[in-house]
Design a protein around this motif. Structure first.
Motif, PDB file in Angstrom:
ATOM      1  N   GLY A  86       0.825  -1.200   0.000  1.00  0.00           N
ATOM      2  CA  GLY A  86       0.000   0.000   0.000  1.00  0.00           C
ATOM      3  C   GLY A  86       0.861   1.253   0.000  1.00  0.00           C
ATOM      4  O   GLY A  86       1.802   1.367   0.793  1.00  0.00           O
ATOM      5  N   PRO A  87       0.567   2.218  -0.878  1.00  0.00           N
ATOM      6  CA  PRO A  87       1.420   3.403  -0.993  1.00  0.00           C
ATOM      7  C   PRO A  87       1.322   4.365   0.179  1.00  0.00           C
ATOM      8  O   PRO A  87       2.271   5.097   0.455  1.00  0.00           O
ATOM      9  CB  PRO A  87       0.928   4.059  -2.286  1.00  0.00           C
ATOM     10  CG  PRO A  87      -0.491   3.596  -2.444  1.00  0.00           C
ATOM     11  CD  PRO A  87      -0.510   2.204  -1.885  1.00  0.00           C
ATOM     12  N   ARG A  88       0.174   4.377   0.889  1.00  0.00           N
ATOM     13  CA  ARG A  88       0.054   5.314   2.004  1.00  0.00           C
ATOM     14  C   ARG A  88       1.031   4.956   3.120  1.00  0.00           C
ATOM     15  O   ARG A  88       1.840   5.789   3.555  1.00  0.00           O
ATOM     16  CB  ARG A  88      -1.369   5.329   2.554  1.00  0.00           C
ATOM     17  CG  ARG A  88      -1.537   6.292   3.729  1.00  0.00           C
ATOM     18  CD  ARG A  88      -2.897   6.168   4.377  1.00  0.00           C
ATOM     19  NE  ARG A  88      -3.111   4.825   4.940  1.00  0.00           N
ATOM     20  CZ  ARG A  88      -4.185   4.488   5.632  1.00  0.00           C
ATOM     21  NH1 ARG A  88      -5.151   5.369   5.828  1.00  0.00           N
ATOM     22  NH2 ARG A  88      -4.324   3.271   6.116  1.00  0.00           N
ATOM     23  N   GLY A  89       0.969   3.735   3.598  1.00  0.00           N
ATOM     24  CA  GLY A  89       1.853   3.322   4.678  1.00  0.00           C
ATOM     25  C   GLY A  89       3.311   3.335   4.273  1.00  0.00           C
ATOM     26  O   GLY A  89       4.186   3.715   5.060  1.00  0.00           O
ATOM     27  N   SER A  91       4.784   5.233   1.901  1.00  0.00           N
ATOM     28  CA  SER A  91       5.299   6.597   1.762  1.00  0.00           C
ATOM     29  C   SER A  91       5.514   7.231   3.132  1.00  0.00           C
ATOM     30  O   SER A  91       6.519   7.928   3.358  1.00  0.00           O
ATOM     31  CB  SER A  91       4.351   7.447   0.913  1.00  0.00           C
ATOM     32  OG  SER A  91       3.059   7.513   1.491  1.00  0.00           O
ATOM     33  N   ALA A  92       4.599   7.002   4.069  1.00  0.00           N
ATOM     34  CA  ALA A  92       4.775   7.545   5.423  1.00  0.00           C
ATOM     35  C   ALA A  92       6.009   6.940   6.087  1.00  0.00           C
ATOM     36  O   ALA A  92       6.791   7.640   6.747  1.00  0.00           O
ATOM     37  CB  ALA A  92       3.531   7.277   6.261  1.00  0.00           C
ATOM     38  N   LEU A  93       6.200   5.627   5.908  1.00  0.00           N
ATOM     39  CA  LEU A  93       7.362   4.960   6.487  1.00  0.00           C
ATOM     40  C   LEU A  93       8.663   5.499   5.893  1.00  0.00           C
ATOM     41  O   LEU A  93       9.629   5.767   6.627  1.00  0.00           O
ATOM     42  CB  LEU A  93       7.264   3.450   6.247  1.00  0.00           C
ATOM     43  CG  LEU A  93       8.475   2.621   6.692  1.00  0.00           C
ATOM     44  CD1 LEU A  93       8.687   2.743   8.204  1.00  0.00           C
ATOM     45  CD2 LEU A  93       8.300   1.156   6.284  1.00  0.00           C
ATOM     46  N   LEU A  94       8.699   5.698   4.580  1.00  0.00           N
ATOM     47  CA  LEU A  94       9.918   6.186   3.939  1.00  0.00           C
ATOM     48  C   LEU A  94      10.196   7.644   4.300  1.00  0.00           C
ATOM     49  O   LEU A  94      11.360   8.055   4.392  1.00  0.00           O
ATOM     50  CB  LEU A  94       9.818   6.010   2.426  1.00  0.00           C
ATOM     51  CG  LEU A  94       9.898   4.557   1.950  1.00  0.00           C
ATOM     52  CD1 LEU A  94       9.586   4.455   0.461  1.00  0.00           C
ATOM     53  CD2 LEU A  94      11.279   3.969   2.243  1.00  0.00           C
ATOM     54  N   ALA A  95       9.154   8.437   4.509  1.00  0.00           N
ATOM     55  CA  ALA A  95       9.363   9.802   4.991  1.00  0.00           C
ATOM     56  C   ALA A  95       9.969   9.772   6.396  1.00  0.00           C
ATOM     57  O   ALA A  95      10.863  10.568   6.718  1.00  0.00           O
ATOM     58  CB  ALA A  95       8.048  10.571   4.996  1.00  0.00           C
ATOM     59  N   LEU A  96       9.513   8.840   7.230  1.00  0.00           N
ATOM     60  CA  LEU A  96      10.063   8.690   8.569  1.00  0.00           C
ATOM     61  C   LEU A  96      11.521   8.236   8.518  1.00  0.00           C
ATOM     62  O   LEU A  96      12.375   8.743   9.261  1.00  0.00           O
ATOM     63  CB  LEU A  96       9.223   7.690   9.362  1.00  0.00           C
ATOM     64  CG  LEU A  96       9.673   7.405  10.808  1.00  0.00           C
ATOM     65  CD1 LEU A  96       9.661   8.688  11.629  1.00  0.00           C
ATOM     66  CD2 LEU A  96       8.775   6.354  11.435  1.00  0.00           C
ATOM     67  N   VAL A  97      11.834   7.298   7.620  1.00  0.00           N
ATOM     68  CA  VAL A  97      13.218   6.832   7.467  1.00  0.00           C
ATOM     69  C   VAL A  97      14.114   7.974   6.992  1.00  0.00           C
ATOM     70  O   VAL A  97      15.262   8.109   7.445  1.00  0.00           O
ATOM     71  CB  VAL A  97      13.277   5.648   6.483  1.00  0.00           C
ATOM     72  CG1 VAL A  97      14.733   5.277   6.164  1.00  0.00           C
ATOM     73  CG2 VAL A  97      12.553   4.440   7.066  1.00  0.00           C
ATOM     74  N   THR A  98      13.596   8.810   6.079  1.00  0.00           N
ATOM     75  CA  THR A  98      14.370   9.966   5.627  1.00  0.00           C
ATOM     76  C   THR A  98      14.662  10.900   6.791  1.00  0.00           C
ATOM     77  O   THR A  98      15.777  11.424   6.929  1.00  0.00           O
ATOM     78  CB  THR A  98      13.625  10.727   4.530  1.00  0.00           C
ATOM     79  OG1 THR A  98      13.253   9.818   3.484  1.00  0.00           O
ATOM     80  CG2 THR A  98      14.508  11.820   3.930  1.00  0.00           C
ATOM     81  N   ALA A 194       5.617  12.689   7.058  1.00  0.00           N
ATOM     82  CA  ALA A 194       5.159  11.331   7.359  1.00  0.00           C
ATOM     83  C   ALA A 194       3.796  11.343   8.031  1.00  0.00           C
ATOM     84  O   ALA A 194       2.908  10.537   7.706  1.00  0.00           O
ATOM     85  CB  ALA A 194       6.188  10.625   8.247  1.00  0.00           C
ATOM     86  N   LEU A 195       3.595  12.266   8.967  1.00  0.00           N
ATOM     87  CA  LEU A 195       2.313  12.349   9.669  1.00  0.00           C
ATOM     88  C   LEU A 195       1.185  12.729   8.719  1.00  0.00           C
ATOM     89  O   LEU A 195       0.079  12.175   8.788  1.00  0.00           O
ATOM     90  CB  LEU A 195       2.415  13.367  10.805  1.00  0.00           C
ATOM     91  CG  LEU A 195       3.345  12.997  11.960  1.00  0.00           C
ATOM     92  CD1 LEU A 195       3.472  14.151  12.946  1.00  0.00           C
ATOM     93  CD2 LEU A 195       2.863  11.738  12.662  1.00  0.00           C
ATOM     94  N   ALA A 202      -6.527   5.327   2.596  1.00  0.00           N
ATOM     95  CA  ALA A 202      -5.843   4.309   1.802  1.00  0.00           C
ATOM     96  C   ALA A 202      -6.495   4.232   0.433  1.00  0.00           C
ATOM     97  O   ALA A 202      -7.718   4.167   0.322  1.00  0.00           O
ATOM     98  CB  ALA A 202      -5.924   2.959   2.495  1.00  0.00           C
ATOM     99  N   PRO A 203      -5.701   4.246  -0.656  1.00  0.00           N
ATOM    100  CA  PRO A 203      -6.288   4.140  -1.993  1.00  0.00           C
ATOM    101  C   PRO A 203      -6.972   2.796  -2.179  1.00  0.00           C
ATOM    102  O   PRO A 203      -6.616   1.795  -1.552  1.00  0.00           O
ATOM    103  CB  PRO A 203      -5.077   4.264  -2.928  1.00  0.00           C
ATOM    104  CG  PRO A 203      -4.005   4.888  -2.108  1.00  0.00           C
ATOM    105  CD  PRO A 203      -4.246   4.431  -0.703  1.00  0.00           C
TER     106      PRO A 203
END
Length: 427
Positions: A86-89, A91-98, A194-195, A202-203
């Protein structure tokens, strides 16, 4: 395949999904939140790692080149992760990792640590870009995607400009505390991003029925079998050589080959940033499908060629400072026109020609053109322009025009379903 588009309604300057009517606004806020920090980070990072951490400029350059090379490869599997989970979770996770990667930079005290942190940063950034595209594709109706992407680009440029100004304050202070404040700002920006992404709906699934085996256990390698899309990606990467033209080639050219004063470099950068912010949305309005996207890219290639020819004129003997500045401004205006048109056409082609159930993986691959342009582009453009002089400008302009012309046939082939590869089953 069943029609997977969400219900849409007419709103403002385009269509948007009825299920997620505020999705474009949230995506814009997320983009703005991290672009301000990134703008400050971009203008201060080199001096932070050389003057505060104590790394040599050569090591910083080599480390960033390796980091972005790894990031360009990581984009495909991370994009495939967005397709599977799923792209929502994702993308949020990758923003947090960044955000965590940026937060780790103050702990860097050696080259291996810098390389590890920079690679994590570049990989997460590349994966985030792919996952965001997949999220946008799931929440925004196809007819409105290019318009939303144009607004995202305008917000990105505005955020980078604000961030660069803040970074300038840190550079003026020149203290460790000032640099750490910039890193904190960037990390907090990605945390807020991320938030915001996590709060989006969710799409809907891209396809009905059983999930293909390739989406359950594959990592997006099937995009490499899609030869028309691969060719389209390579042509887009060539067109993205316009990025180091503005950031590297023109500054070197102005200072070494023209009579224009040094302040022209910053003036042209400001001109580009402001113009793209103001006119990107307008340039994207006419791009609504594959045919209009092809025309936009083809026109952009022609205008890029003209801009290169104009820049070549500035090396003519006897051209004074005033006329040189005027010619450089003309070339920069042409470059802005080409950039905005190419961006709009490129977004439509890259997103519109990706299979609906593999948008993340395909966008991870298509987006690799950006880090490739960042790593290989400086070598190409400096060799051509600084070494080749006016002839190098003309040659580069011809390359842009040729790549833009070839985009049309490549896009038409990529749009033919019979030429698209089936998902590869996992073994």
């Amino acid at each position: 395949m069943a029609n997977t588009s969400l219900p849409v309604e007419h709103v403002g300057d385009g269509l948007r999904t009825a299920r997620a009517p505020r999705a474009p606004r949230a995506l814009l806020l997320a983009q703005g939140s991290n672009s301000i920090g990134d703008g400050a980070f971009y203008v201060t990072s080199a001096l932070y790692f050389t003057e505060i951490v104590g790394l040599s400029a050569a090591r910083v350059g080599a480390g960033l080149a390796v980091a972005w090379a790894v990031g360009s490869i990581a984009g495909v599997p991370l994009g495939a992760l967005a397709d599977r989970r799923g792209p929502r979770g994702t993308s949020a996770l990758l923003a947090l990792v960044t955000a965590l990667a940026v937060a780790s930079f103050p702990l860097v005290g050696s080259f291996p640590a810098f390389l590890a942190a920079a690679t994590l940063y570049a990989s997460a950034q590349t994966g985030l870009a792919a996952a965001r595209q997949a999220l946008l594709a799931g929440l925004v109706a196809p007819a409105a995607r290019t318009a939303v992407l144009a607004r995202l680009q305008a917000v990105l440029n505005a955020g980078l400009a604000v961030g660069a100004a803040l970074g300038g304050i840190a550079l003026h202070a020149g203290t460790r505390g000032a640099y750490l404040t910039v890193l904190a700002l960037d990390a907090l920006g990605f945390l807020l991003c991320a938030l915001l992404l996590a709060r989006l709906p969710a799409p809907a699934p891209a396809a009905t029925g059983p999930v293909p085996e390739s989406r359950r256990s594959g990592w997006g390698a099937d995009v490499l079998r899609d030869r028309p899309y691969v060719l389209l990606t390579l042509l887009n990467a060539v067109m993205l050589l316009r990025m180091p033209v503005l950031s590297l080639a023109l500054p070197l050219w102005i200072t070494q080959r023209t009579a224009a004063p040094g302040w022209t470099v910053s003036a042209l950068f400001v001109l580009n940033t402001v113009a793209v912010t103001l006119f990107q949305v307008r340039a994207a309005r006419s791009v609504t499908g594959t045919d209009t996207a092809v025309r936009a890219v083809r026109g952009a290639g022609a205008v890029m060629g003209a801009a290169c020819a104009v820049f070549a004129v500035t090396a003519l003997p006897g051209l004074g400072a005033g006329p040189a500045v005027l010619v450089l401004v003309l070339g920069s205006v042409l470059l802005v026109a080409a950039e905005t048109r190419h961006s709009a056409g490129s977004w439509q082609l890259g997103l519109g020609l990706a299979p609906a159930d593999r948008v993340g993986a395909y966008q991870g691959f298509y987006g690799a053109g950006v880090p490739v342009a960042r790593t290989l582009g400086p070598l190409v453009v400096t060799t051509l322009l600084v070494g080749g002089g006016p002839a190098g400008w003309l040659l580069l302009g011809g390359v842009f025009a040729a790549a833009a012309t070839a985009t049309g046939p490549a896009a038409r082939r990529a749009a033919r379903p019979a030429l698209r590869p089936a998902p590869v089953p996992a073994r």
